[in-house]
Design a protein around this motif. Structure first.
Motif, mmCIF file in Angstrom:
data_model
loop_
_atom_site.group_PDB
_atom_site.id
_atom_site.type_symbol
_atom_site.label_atom_id
_atom_site.label_comp_id
_atom_site.label_asym_id
_atom_site.label_seq_id
_atom_site.Cartn_x
_atom_site.Cartn_y
_atom_site.Cartn_z
ATOM 1 N N GLY A 98 15.563 75.356 37.889
ATOM 2 C CA GLY A 98 14.029 76.125 37.749
ATOM 3 C C GLY A 98 13.996 77.150 36.799
ATOM 4 N N ASN A 99 13.023 77.247 35.817
ATOM 5 C CA ASN A 99 12.812 78.086 34.677
ATOM 6 C C ASN A 99 11.578 78.873 35.158
ATOM 7 O OD1 ASN A 99 12.133 79.331 32.339
ATOM 8 N ND2 ASN A 99 11.217 77.472 31.447
ATOM 9 N N TRP A 100 12.090 80.149 35.575
ATOM 10 C CA TRP A 100 11.213 81.022 35.974
ATOM 11 C C TRP A 100 9.952 81.754 34.939
ATOM 12 C CZ3 TRP A 100 14.147 84.514 40.191
ATOM 13 C CH2 TRP A 100 14.729 83.528 41.332
ATOM 14 N N LYS A 101 10.579 81.481 33.868
ATOM 15 C CA LYS A 101 9.681 82.124 32.623
ATOM 16 C C LYS A 101 9.724 83.777 32.816
ATOM 17 C CE LYS A 101 7.588 77.754 32.040
ATOM 18 N NZ LYS A 101 6.687 76.963 31.391
ATOM 19 N N MET A 102 8.508 84.250 32.466
ATOM 20 C CA MET A 102 8.450 85.601 32.486
ATOM 21 C C MET A 102 7.656 85.704 33.910
ATOM 22 S SD MET A 102 7.300 88.473 29.726
ATOM 23 C CE MET A 102 5.552 88.190 29.990
ATOM 24 N N SER A 140 10.167 74.881 24.544
ATOM 25 C CA SER A 140 8.992 74.738 23.648
ATOM 26 C C SER A 140 8.327 76.019 23.417
ATOM 27 C CB SER A 140 7.981 73.703 23.929
ATOM 28 O OG SER A 140 7.449 74.016 25.172
ATOM 29 N N GLU A 141 8.203 76.986 24.546
ATOM 30 C CA GLU A 141 7.465 78.305 24.350
ATOM 31 C C GLU A 141 8.432 78.969 23.444
ATOM 32 O OE1 GLU A 141 7.403 79.096 28.454
ATOM 33 O OE2 GLU A 141 5.802 77.394 28.758
ATOM 34 N N ARG A 142 9.684 79.024 23.347
ATOM 35 C CA ARG A 142 10.301 79.807 22.267
ATOM 36 C C ARG A 142 10.193 79.145 21.040
ATOM 37 N NH1 ARG A 142 11.816 84.342 23.714
ATOM 38 N NH2 ARG A 142 12.868 84.285 21.663
ATOM 39 N N TYR A 200 14.096 66.635 28.281
ATOM 40 C CA TYR A 200 12.842 66.272 27.609
ATOM 41 C C TYR A 200 11.665 66.752 28.148
ATOM 42 C CZ TYR A 200 8.765 63.354 26.475
ATOM 43 O OH TYR A 200 7.769 62.961 25.749
ATOM 44 N N GLU A 201 10.981 67.670 27.541
ATOM 45 C CA GLU A 201 9.503 68.107 28.030
ATOM 46 C C GLU A 201 8.633 68.031 26.936
ATOM 47 O OE1 GLU A 201 10.900 71.532 30.909
ATOM 48 O OE2 GLU A 201 10.821 72.341 28.851
ATOM 49 N N PRO A 202 7.705 67.084 27.245
ATOM 50 C CA PRO A 202 6.509 66.803 26.375
ATOM 51 C C PRO A 202 5.649 68.096 26.565
ATOM 52 C CG PRO A 202 6.434 65.415 28.305
ATOM 53 C CD PRO A 202 7.812 66.195 28.497
ATOM 54 N N ALA A 245 2.553 68.441 28.618
ATOM 55 C CA ALA A 245 2.714 68.129 29.915
ATOM 56 C C ALA A 245 3.250 69.513 30.625
ATOM 57 C CB ALA A 245 3.773 67.298 30.355
ATOM 58 N N ILE A 246 3.633 70.523 29.743
ATOM 59 C CA ILE A 246 4.173 71.957 30.424
ATOM 60 C C ILE A 246 3.070 72.745 30.705
ATOM 61 C CG2 ILE A 246 5.595 73.914 29.749
ATOM 62 C CD1 ILE A 246 7.399 72.216 27.948
ATOM 63 N N GLY A 247 3.014 73.073 32.129
ATOM 64 C CA GLY A 247 2.180 74.126 32.694
ATOM 65 C C GLY A 247 0.717 73.452 32.514
ATOM 66 N N THR A 248 0.501 72.211 32.362
ATOM 67 C CA THR A 248 -0.957 71.809 32.261
ATOM 68 C C THR A 248 -1.487 70.978 33.170
ATOM 69 O OG1 THR A 248 -0.200 69.820 31.031
ATOM 70 C CG2 THR A 248 -0.765 71.554 29.738
ATOM 71 N N TYR A 286 13.730 65.635 32.961
ATOM 72 C CA TYR A 286 12.296 65.553 32.656
ATOM 73 C C TYR A 286 11.750 66.991 32.652
ATOM 74 C CZ TYR A 286 7.619 64.964 32.709
ATOM 75 O OH TYR A 286 6.153 65.302 32.407
ATOM 76 N N GLY A 287 10.834 67.547 31.936
ATOM 77 C CA GLY A 287 10.139 68.598 32.442
ATOM 78 C C GLY A 287 8.615 68.355 32.007
ATOM 79 N N GLY A 288 7.941 68.974 32.931
ATOM 80 C CA GLY A 288 6.424 69.105 32.351
ATOM 81 C C GLY A 288 5.662 68.778 33.605
ATOM 82 N N SER A 289 5.144 69.718 34.394
ATOM 83 C CA SER A 289 4.371 69.417 35.457
ATOM 84 C C SER A 289 5.002 68.735 36.626
ATOM 85 C CB SER A 289 2.770 69.039 35.292
ATOM 86 O OG SER A 289 2.323 70.012 34.154
ATOM 87 N N CYS A 290 6.339 68.729 36.767
ATOM 88 C CA CYS A 290 6.922 67.906 37.977
ATOM 89 C C CYS A 290 6.777 68.709 39.087
ATOM 90 C CB CYS A 290 8.455 68.016 37.304
ATOM 91 S SG CYS A 290 9.511 66.921 38.430
ATOM 92 N N LYS A 291 6.474 68.015 40.235
ATOM 93 C CA LYS A 291 5.958 68.634 41.533
ATOM 94 C C LYS A 291 6.771 67.689 42.546
ATOM 95 C CE LYS A 291 1.385 67.574 40.432
ATOM 96 N NZ LYS A 291 1.258 67.638 38.975
ATOM 97 N N GLY A 314 15.261 67.193 36.905
ATOM 98 C CA GLY A 314 14.235 67.997 36.255
ATOM 99 C C GLY A 314 14.438 69.556 35.746
ATOM 100 N N LEU A 315 13.678 69.640 34.975
ATOM 101 C CA LEU A 315 13.525 71.068 34.477
ATOM 102 C C LEU A 315 12.178 71.513 34.885
ATOM 103 C CD1 LEU A 315 14.648 73.788 33.221
ATOM 104 C CD2 LEU A 315 14.048 73.071 30.871
ATOM 105 N N ILE A 316 12.049 72.433 35.992
ATOM 106 C CA ILE A 316 10.907 72.829 36.537
ATOM 107 C C ILE A 316 10.405 74.037 36.268
ATOM 108 C CG2 ILE A 316 9.573 72.560 38.815
ATOM 109 C CD1 ILE A 316 11.369 70.188 38.153
ATOM 110 N N GLY A 317 8.941 74.373 35.855
ATOM 111 C CA GLY A 317 8.529 75.697 35.368
ATOM 112 C C GLY A 317 7.789 76.127 36.953
ATOM 113 N N GLY A 318 6.446 75.838 36.787
ATOM 114 C CA GLY A 318 5.644 76.472 37.987
ATOM 115 C C GLY A 318 5.990 76.185 39.412
ATOM 116 N N ALA A 319 6.429 75.060 39.350
ATOM 117 C CA ALA A 319 6.999 74.606 41.025
ATOM 118 C C ALA A 319 8.178 75.246 41.328
ATOM 119 C CB ALA A 319 6.895 72.990 41.038
HETATM 120 C C1 PEP Z 1 8.921 74.177 31.771
HETATM 121 O O1 PEP Z 1 8.458 75.212 31.059
HETATM 122 O O2 PEP Z 1 10.170 74.137 31.415
HETATM 123 C C2 PEP Z 1 8.041 73.312 32.592
HETATM 124 C C3 PEP Z 1 8.643 72.284 33.032
HETATM 125 O O3 PEP Z 1 6.866 73.953 33.227
HETATM 126 P P1 PEP Z 1 5.922 73.320 34.327
HETATM 127 O O4 PEP Z 1 6.847 72.512 35.306
HETATM 128 O O5 PEP Z 1 5.027 74.231 34.734
HETATM 129 O O6 PEP Z 1 4.969 72.287 33.522
#
Ligand code: PEP
Length: 250
Positions: free
Chosen positions: A8-12, A97-99, A167-169, A172-175, A210-215, A231-236
């Motif tokens: 889980g990537n909590w970001k900021m 990708s944000e970095r 792999y994070e397209p 698909a990230i946060g979209t 895989y990362g990108g809007s995974c829920k 998965g690498l998970i952001g928002g969820a």
């Molecule tokens: C991420 O930023 O690594 C990511 C996968 O974000 P989200 O799950 O919110 O698309």
């Protein structure tokens, strides 16, 4: 058998008290996750020491979201790999990708960071992925191939064995737009093939997330693919229930 990982990537996001509560909620639910799935959380730097206390002695791993490209000294605002180790971090995300997009991180910079992280005993979660223009131009295979070659080909097999690839397209990230399971699988297979060209049979052992809007609602289909190992998970990852829901989707 490759390791299954949900990170889980909590970001900021979250204040320190909120982050400590979130970590406690993840730890409280971790028993629901099968023992062959490794949970990792990556809070902001300020949260690492108190969150380390929460995850201590549990199966939940602790990751940073980045590290400095220098070991120590006059680099205002940076956080070194030794500092991360000193608060019990075991992993660090690199090349998100944000970095790359907002802070100008290049593959050359990431080569320096990944070597420092590995030398300090941290396992990098190394992110790759194409943006929307590159996907629409049909260049996605070339983009990830180049990112792997530029950075991961500089490692020895012993070093590579400690790397997790994500792999994070970017599109698909946060979209809310997730890659289809087929789109994700074909590019994961490509990544593994490119890794095999350099590292041989070791490529079969490398965990590719895989990362990108995974829920919870799409994780099962994604994780059923032969080359998707988690998965690498952001928002969820900001809701313990959703994060654990994803981790129970294998
Ligand atoms: C991420 O930023 O690594 C990511 C996968 O974000 P989200 O799950 O919110 O698309």
């Amino acid at each position: 058998m490759r390791k299954h990982i949900v990170a889980g990537n909590w970001k900021m996001n979250t204040t320190v008290p909120e982050g400590v509560e979130l970590a406690k909620a993840v730890v409280a639910k971790a028993a629901e996750v099968p023992s062959d799935v490794k949970l990792i959380i990556a809070p902001p730097f300020t949260h690492l020491a108190p969150v380390a206390e929460v995850v201590k002695g549990t199966a939940v791993g602790l990751s940073a979201q980045n590290c400095a490209d220098k070991t120590k000294g006059a680099y205002t605002g940076e956080v070194s790999v030794d500092m991360l180790k000193s608060v019990s971090c075991e992993y660090t995300i690199l090349g998100h990708s944000e970095r790359r997009q907002y802070y100008g991180e290049t593959d050359a910079k990431l080569v320096e960071k990944i070597h420092l992280a590995l030398a300090a005993g941290l396992s990098p979660i190394f992110c790759i992925g194409e943006n929307l223009d590159e996907r629409e131009a049909g260049k996605h295979f070339d983009v990830v191939t180049e990112q792997i070659k530029n950075v991961l080909y500089t490692l020895t097999p012993e070093e590579m064995a400690n790397v997790i690839v994500a792999y994070e397209p970017v599109w698909a990230i946060g979209t809310g737009k997730t890659a289809t399971a087929e789109q994700a699988q074909e590019i994961h297979a490509c990544c593994r093939k490119v890794l095999a060209e350099k590292f041989g049979a070791l490529a079969e052992e490398i965990t590719i997330l895989y990362g990108g809007s995974c829920k919870p609602s799409n994780a099962k289909e994604l994780f059923a693919q032969p080359d998707i190992d988690g998965g690498l998970i952001g928002g969820a990852a900001l809701k313990a229930e959703d994060f654990i829901g994803i981790a129970t989707s294998f």
